[in-house]
Design a protein around this motif. Sequence first.
Motif, PDB file in Angstrom:
ATOM      1  N   THR A   7       0.818  -1.209   0.000  1.00 39.73           N
ATOM      2  CA  THR A   7       0.000   0.000   0.000  1.00 39.73           C
ATOM      3  C   THR A   7       0.851   1.259   0.000  1.00 39.73           C
ATOM      4  O   THR A   7       0.376   2.356  -0.314  1.00 39.73           O
ATOM      5  CB  THR A   7      -0.935  -0.001   1.236  1.00 39.73           C
TER       6      THR A   7
ATOM      7  N   ARG B 288      -7.261  -3.255   4.937  1.00 34.83           N
ATOM      8  CA  ARG B 288      -8.234  -2.383   4.248  1.00 34.83           C
ATOM      9  C   ARG B 288      -8.349  -1.041   4.973  1.00 34.83           C
ATOM     10  O   ARG B 288      -8.402   0.021   4.341  1.00 34.83           O
ATOM     11  CB  ARG B 288      -9.584  -3.095   4.207  1.00 34.83           C
TER      12      ARG B 288
ATOM     13  N   GLU C 214      -7.332   2.727   3.478  1.00 34.15           N
ATOM     14  CA  GLU C 214      -8.266   3.849   3.434  1.00 34.15           C
ATOM     15  C   GLU C 214      -7.692   5.067   4.151  1.00 34.15           C
ATOM     16  O   GLU C 214      -7.808   6.207   3.675  1.00 34.15           O
ATOM     17  CB  GLU C 214      -9.597   3.422   4.085  1.00 34.15           C
ATOM     18  N   TRP C 215      -7.072   4.834   5.293  1.00 28.21           N
ATOM     19  CA  TRP C 215      -6.455   5.931   6.049  1.00 28.21           C
ATOM     20  C   TRP C 215      -5.328   6.576   5.244  1.00 28.21           C
ATOM     21  O   TRP C 215      -5.202   7.802   5.193  1.00 28.21           O
ATOM     22  CB  TRP C 215      -5.927   5.385   7.375  1.00 28.21           C
TER      23      TRP C 215
ATOM     24  N   ARG D 144      -4.964   6.590   1.993  1.00 34.17           N
ATOM     25  CA  ARG D 144      -5.462   7.219   0.772  1.00 34.17           C
ATOM     26  C   ARG D 144      -6.234   8.501   1.055  1.00 34.17           C
ATOM     27  O   ARG D 144      -6.108   9.491   0.320  1.00 34.17           O
ATOM     28  CB  ARG D 144      -6.355   6.234   0.007  1.00 34.17           C
ATOM     29  N   THR D 145      -7.033   8.501   2.136  1.00 32.20           N
ATOM     30  CA  THR D 145      -7.943   9.631   2.365  1.00 32.20           C
ATOM     31  C   THR D 145      -7.704  10.368   3.675  1.00 32.20           C
ATOM     32  O   THR D 145      -8.246  11.466   3.857  1.00 32.20           O
ATOM     33  CB  THR D 145      -9.398   9.139   2.362  1.00 32.20           C
TER      34      THR D 145
ATOM     35  N   SER E 121      -8.908   9.269   6.407  1.00 29.13           N
ATOM     36  CA  SER E 121     -10.047   8.901   7.248  1.00 29.13           C
ATOM     37  C   SER E 121      -9.698   7.734   8.168  1.00 29.13           C
ATOM     38  O   SER E 121      -9.115   6.738   7.735  1.00 29.13           O
ATOM     39  CB  SER E 121     -11.244   8.509   6.377  1.00 29.13           C
TER      40      SER E 121
ATOM     41  N   LEU F 252     -12.619   3.396   9.240  1.00 30.63           N
ATOM     42  CA  LEU F 252     -12.487   1.934   9.278  1.00 30.63           C
ATOM     43  C   LEU F 252     -11.627   1.485  10.455  1.00 30.63           C
ATOM     44  O   LEU F 252     -11.876   0.425  11.046  1.00 30.63           O
ATOM     45  CB  LEU F 252     -11.912   1.418   7.960  1.00 30.63           C
TER      46      LEU F 252
END
Length: 392
Positions: free
Chosen positions: A24, A311, A315-316, A318-319, A321, A324
């Motif tokens: 990632t 996952r 997400e963290w 990439r964004t 956030s 998750l």
Amino acid sequence: MRTTVGIIGGGPAGLLLARLLHRTGIDCVVLEARNREYVEQRQRAGMLEQGTVDALRACGAAERLEAEGLVHQGIELRFERERHHIDFPALTGGRTVTIYAQTEIVKDLVALQLADGPPLLFEAEALEIEKPESSSPVVRFLHEGREQTLSCDWVIGCDGFHGISRDTFPPEVGRSYAHDYPYSWLGILADVAPSCDELIYARGENGFALHSMRSPHVSRLYLQVPNGTDPDDWPDERIWDELAARFAIDADWTLHRGPITAKAVTPMRSYVHEPMRHGRLLLAGDAAHIVPPTGAKGLNLAVSDIRVLGRAFAEWHRTGSEQLLDTYSEMCLERVWQATRFSYDMTKMLHAQPDGDVFENRLQLTRLRRIAASRHAAAELAANYSGLPLMI
């Protein structure tokens, strides 16, 4: 040292997470207390759900698995001298399981990590996790004779039941649930070809027995024994005789015997720790939950945790956030409790009661007959054994 994710524990959970993070683009460091030889020789589980196989493929660690893994279409139940096949693909819409030893998974992941992955430090004993509630927790560890520190954004405890990660949770934050079973397993490895094409779960008059395998030439077998049993009290001939008696059926079938290369007694227990997150410290695998091996869920549960974490971190990354990551514990515990329930039911159904409870004995046989006679009951077993879908 400084990294984004500090991983404590170089078993399959920690190593798999490191591969997912690396792919990632997230940097991490893995701290493993033992040396490489010890880690690659630990005898553990060998039954992989489809989701576990898929996760290993996704991180590029399935080359040997694809070549050497043994795909199984189901399991066999034996009781009252009869055999009953549970056909997984027919009952689950096509799912199968694969036999591939955890030791081999670890070897594959270690080789990848050392070849092109982030740092993997052997003989690096984690001593303490400081400030897990802060945005920059620190892991103190001992490596090459001196104490060092690893500053992180996140710490993932993959250090097993006896590691330090779970004990870092304040008493008022965490709660544990445990159940100890009144019997153990005597497990052996034998240099002999398996006597079966699929795993055999047998309930004999003297207790439970399991026939598994590690390869086309190595068999893995287990016997239910009393807690506190000394393996030295079981010479090889006694083990083979007892296995033959518990697997006996009214049909033409022979248990292959061969040199026993290893034997050990494993106590049986269930354990779940809630929650699986405290601040920036998250638990995965045996650090958070233990199940008896009857349901073949231990390794697969650990991989499920890591898939959710992979996952969430993607997400963290990439964004930015943390949504998750915030729901990680809740999401994993739902699956953990389902697997704990299934493992408990399988264990209670197949093991003889040490107190000779004849009522419980009749209930066990009734459960087994129901599975043998009912497609619905057999499908429920097959769905849980082959792995419930991971909702992420």
